[in-house]
Design a protein around this motif. Sequence first.
Motif, PDB file in Angstrom:
ATOM      1  N   LEU A  68       5.581  10.357  -2.853  1.00  0.00           N
ATOM      2  CA  LEU A  68       5.327   9.084  -2.172  1.00  0.00           C
ATOM      3  C   LEU A  68       6.156   9.016  -0.671  1.00  0.00           C
ATOM      4  O   LEU A  68       7.256   9.400  -0.669  1.00  0.00           O
ATOM      5  N   ILE A  69       5.327   8.877   0.181  1.00  0.00           N
ATOM      6  CA  ILE A  69       6.194   9.177   1.772  1.00  0.00           C
ATOM      7  C   ILE A  69       5.925   7.749   2.274  1.00  0.00           C
ATOM      8  O   ILE A  69       6.574   7.993   3.281  1.00  0.00           O
ATOM      9  N   ASN A  70       5.220   6.763   1.989  1.00  0.00           N
ATOM     10  CA  ASN A  70       5.554   5.812   2.894  1.00  0.00           C
ATOM     11  C   ASN A  70       4.977   4.699   2.009  1.00  0.00           C
ATOM     12  O   ASN A  70       4.006   4.771   1.044  1.00  0.00           O
ATOM     13  N   THR A  71       5.242   3.548   2.285  1.00  0.00           N
ATOM     14  CA  THR A  71       4.621   2.076   1.532  1.00  0.00           C
ATOM     15  C   THR A  71       4.619   0.929   2.544  1.00  0.00           C
ATOM     16  O   THR A  71       5.657   0.758   3.557  1.00  0.00           O
ATOM     17  N   ILE A  72       3.470   0.467   2.845  1.00  0.00           N
ATOM     18  CA  ILE A  72       3.359  -0.678   3.802  1.00  0.00           C
ATOM     19  C   ILE A  72       3.528  -2.071   2.930  1.00  0.00           C
ATOM     20  O   ILE A  72       2.716  -2.394   2.114  1.00  0.00           O
ATOM     21  N   THR A  73       4.623  -2.687   3.049  1.00  0.00           N
ATOM     22  CA  THR A  73       4.867  -3.745   2.074  1.00  0.00           C
ATOM     23  C   THR A  73       4.556  -5.045   2.609  1.00  0.00           C
ATOM     24  O   THR A  73       4.380  -6.016   1.808  1.00  0.00           O
ATOM     25  N   SER A  74       3.862  -4.968   3.938  1.00  0.00           N
ATOM     26  CA  SER A  74       3.428  -6.332   4.460  1.00  0.00           C
ATOM     27  C   SER A  74       2.117  -6.611   3.901  1.00  0.00           C
ATOM     28  O   SER A  74       1.295  -7.780   4.620  1.00  0.00           O
ATOM     29  N   VAL A  75       1.319  -6.058   3.155  1.00  0.00           N
ATOM     30  CA  VAL A  75       0.189  -6.446   2.688  1.00  0.00           C
ATOM     31  C   VAL A  75      -0.106  -6.516   1.383  1.00  0.00           C
ATOM     32  O   VAL A  75       0.652  -5.968   0.488  1.00  0.00           O
ATOM     33  N   ASN A  76      -1.031  -7.163   0.861  1.00  0.00           N
ATOM     34  CA  ASN A  76      -1.410  -7.544  -0.626  1.00  0.00           C
ATOM     35  C   ASN A  76      -2.671  -6.945  -0.855  1.00  0.00           C
ATOM     36  O   ASN A  76      -3.834  -7.481  -0.379  1.00  0.00           O
ATOM     37  N   VAL A  77      -2.975  -5.749  -1.396  1.00  0.00           N
ATOM     38  CA  VAL A  77      -4.260  -5.176  -1.455  1.00  0.00           C
ATOM     39  C   VAL A  77      -4.417  -4.616  -2.842  1.00  0.00           C
ATOM     40  O   VAL A  77      -3.640  -4.373  -3.591  1.00  0.00           O
ATOM     41  N   ARG A  78      -5.969  -4.887  -3.201  1.00  0.00           N
ATOM     42  CA  ARG A  78      -6.277  -4.551  -4.436  1.00  0.00           C
ATOM     43  C   ARG A  78      -7.200  -3.285  -4.879  1.00  0.00           C
ATOM     44  O   ARG A  78      -7.036  -2.508  -5.632  1.00  0.00           O
ATOM     45  N   ASP A  79      -7.863  -3.071  -3.579  1.00  0.00           N
ATOM     46  CA  ASP A  79      -8.874  -1.793  -3.828  1.00  0.00           C
ATOM     47  C   ASP A  79      -8.754  -1.038  -2.335  1.00  0.00           C
ATOM     48  O   ASP A  79      -8.640  -2.025  -1.416  1.00  0.00           O
ATOM     49  N   CYS A  80      -9.458  -0.009  -2.349  1.00  0.00           N
ATOM     50  CA  CYS A  80      -9.502   0.547  -0.915  1.00  0.00           C
ATOM     51  C   CYS A  80     -10.652   1.568  -0.901  1.00  0.00           C
ATOM     52  O   CYS A  80     -10.954   2.235  -1.712  1.00  0.00           O
ATOM     53  N   ILE A  81     -11.231   1.951   0.390  1.00  0.00           N
ATOM     54  CA  ILE A  81     -12.155   3.070   0.610  1.00  0.00           C
ATOM     55  C   ILE A  81     -12.036   3.556   1.830  1.00  0.00           C
ATOM     56  O   ILE A  81     -11.658   2.874   2.779  1.00  0.00           O
ATOM     57  N   VAL A  82     -11.941   4.867   2.000  1.00  0.00           N
ATOM     58  CA  VAL A  82     -11.833   5.550   3.076  1.00  0.00           C
ATOM     59  C   VAL A  82     -13.374   5.920   3.754  1.00  0.00           C
ATOM     60  O   VAL A  82     -14.346   6.261   3.172  1.00  0.00           O
ATOM     61  N   LEU A  83     -13.410   5.442   4.939  1.00  0.00           N
ATOM     62  CA  LEU A  83     -14.610   5.938   5.829  1.00  0.00           C
ATOM     63  C   LEU A  83     -14.241   6.307   7.077  1.00  0.00           C
ATOM     64  O   LEU A  83     -13.820   5.742   7.839  1.00  0.00           O
ATOM     65  N   LEU A  94       0.648  -1.153   0.099  1.00  0.00           N
ATOM     66  CA  LEU A  94       0.128   0.148   0.069  1.00  0.00           C
ATOM     67  C   LEU A  94       0.933   1.124   0.110  1.00  0.00           C
ATOM     68  O   LEU A  94       1.632   1.492   0.727  1.00  0.00           O
ATOM     69  N   ASP A  95       0.638   1.992  -1.031  1.00  0.00           N
ATOM     70  CA  ASP A  95       1.308   3.335  -1.083  1.00  0.00           C
ATOM     71  C   ASP A  95       0.838   4.723  -0.447  1.00  0.00           C
ATOM     72  O   ASP A  95      -0.397   4.534  -0.624  1.00  0.00           O
ATOM     73  N   ILE A  96       1.397   5.391   0.141  1.00  0.00           N
ATOM     74  CA  ILE A  96       0.953   6.515   0.940  1.00  0.00           C
ATOM     75  C   ILE A  96       1.674   7.675   0.245  1.00  0.00           C
ATOM     76  O   ILE A  96       2.721   7.813   0.231  1.00  0.00           O
ATOM     77  N   LEU A  97       0.667   8.656  -0.381  1.00  0.00           N
ATOM     78  CA  LEU A  97       1.296   9.806  -1.258  1.00  0.00           C
ATOM     79  C   LEU A  97       0.776  11.000  -0.587  1.00  0.00           C
ATOM     80  O   LEU A  97      -0.482  11.227  -0.315  1.00  0.00           O
ATOM     81  N   SER A  98       1.364  11.994  -0.551  1.00  0.00           N
ATOM     82  CA  SER A  98       1.154  13.449  -0.208  1.00  0.00           C
ATOM     83  C   SER A  98       0.716  14.066  -1.510  1.00  0.00           C
ATOM     84  O   SER A  98       1.296  14.087  -2.494  1.00  0.00           O
ATOM     85  N   LEU A  99      -0.395  14.927  -1.219  1.00  0.00           N
ATOM     86  CA  LEU A  99      -1.140  15.548  -2.320  1.00  0.00           C
ATOM     87  C   LEU A  99      -0.966  16.921  -2.005  1.00  0.00           C
ATOM     88  O   LEU A  99      -1.660  17.884  -2.433  1.00  0.00           O
ATOM     89  N   LYS A 100      -0.150  17.531  -1.323  1.00  0.00           N
ATOM     90  CA  LYS A 100       0.055  19.053  -0.966  1.00  0.00           C
ATOM     91  C   LYS A 100       0.519  19.900  -2.032  1.00  0.00           C
ATOM     92  O   LYS A 100       0.182  20.874  -2.098  1.00  0.00           O
ATOM     93  N   ILE A 101       1.246  19.135  -2.860  1.00  0.00           N
ATOM     94  CA  ILE A 101       1.371  19.732  -4.235  1.00  0.00           C
ATOM     95  C   ILE A 101       0.628  19.103  -5.289  1.00  0.00           C
ATOM     96  O   ILE A 101       1.114  17.846  -5.687  1.00  0.00           O
ATOM     97  N   THR A 102      -0.611  19.124  -5.739  1.00  0.00           N
ATOM     98  CA  THR A 102      -1.662  18.504  -6.410  1.00  0.00           C
ATOM     99  C   THR A 102      -0.868  17.600  -7.653  1.00  0.00           C
ATOM    100  O   THR A 102      -1.216  16.585  -7.859  1.00  0.00           O
TER     101      THR A 102
END
Length: 242
Positions: A197-212, A184-192
């Motif tokens: 890319l500020i962080n990657t969680i490499t311990s998971v296998n993920v296909r899609d996501c939703i923020v709640l 899972l990649d985490i990216l900053s959008l402060k400059i649109t």
Amino acid sequence: MKSFLLLFFALFLFSCEKSDSLDSSSGSSKSGSTASMIIYQGYMYVLDNDAIRVMTLADPKNPTIVTKLSIGPGNETLFAYKTHLFVGNNSGMKVVDITDPTHPILVVDIPQFQSHDPIVVRNDTAFQTRHWGEEDGSHGGTLLIHDVTEPSNPWQIGNLNLEFPLGLDYKDDILFVCNGRFGLDILSLKITDRPELINTITSVNVRDCIVLDNRLVCQSGSGLIIFDITAAEKPILLKTID
């Protein structure tokens, strides 16, 4: 048609439990970026081969198809934003005007080379992932950024190469991009137009996501993975559901 109806009733039952997150009147939908059907402002939009079917949910006990818009082949994902649908297509992006939900209009078709194209839209900016090849073989991927201030005239303002980008979603100025077995990649959008890319969680296998709210719910190959994203740039794994 049987599979279409089963899919409809499955999502309809889910929407009865999660109506606040799926039916938005404030301008944007809440669904996974790889969704092929969504509920939005009292209507359901469903990709059906080379067309979009539109259903009214005015009478929840009797959902009715009100129209069908042909938009050509290769359609994969739907995302609603303000008065438009953004369609991820295996050869680009399409934009459909739903100002009048009963008379949707295809207003733009942006061709790209053959790939897979989930889309989310934030603050008049569309973020679209493209990946090609095989996850365990030769592959590649890109995050494209489009200015959609004028939905009928979107234009690309940036891009970023990623490993194997799939589904995505955002919270505030943080974008989450699923990369399959690459994490899972985490990216900053402060400059649109220049996401970082500020962080990657490499311990998971993920296909899609939703923020709640302060949770990120990810689809894995075998179930769900839930993160606490109170501090969005540093997700904390809460639970895995197989």
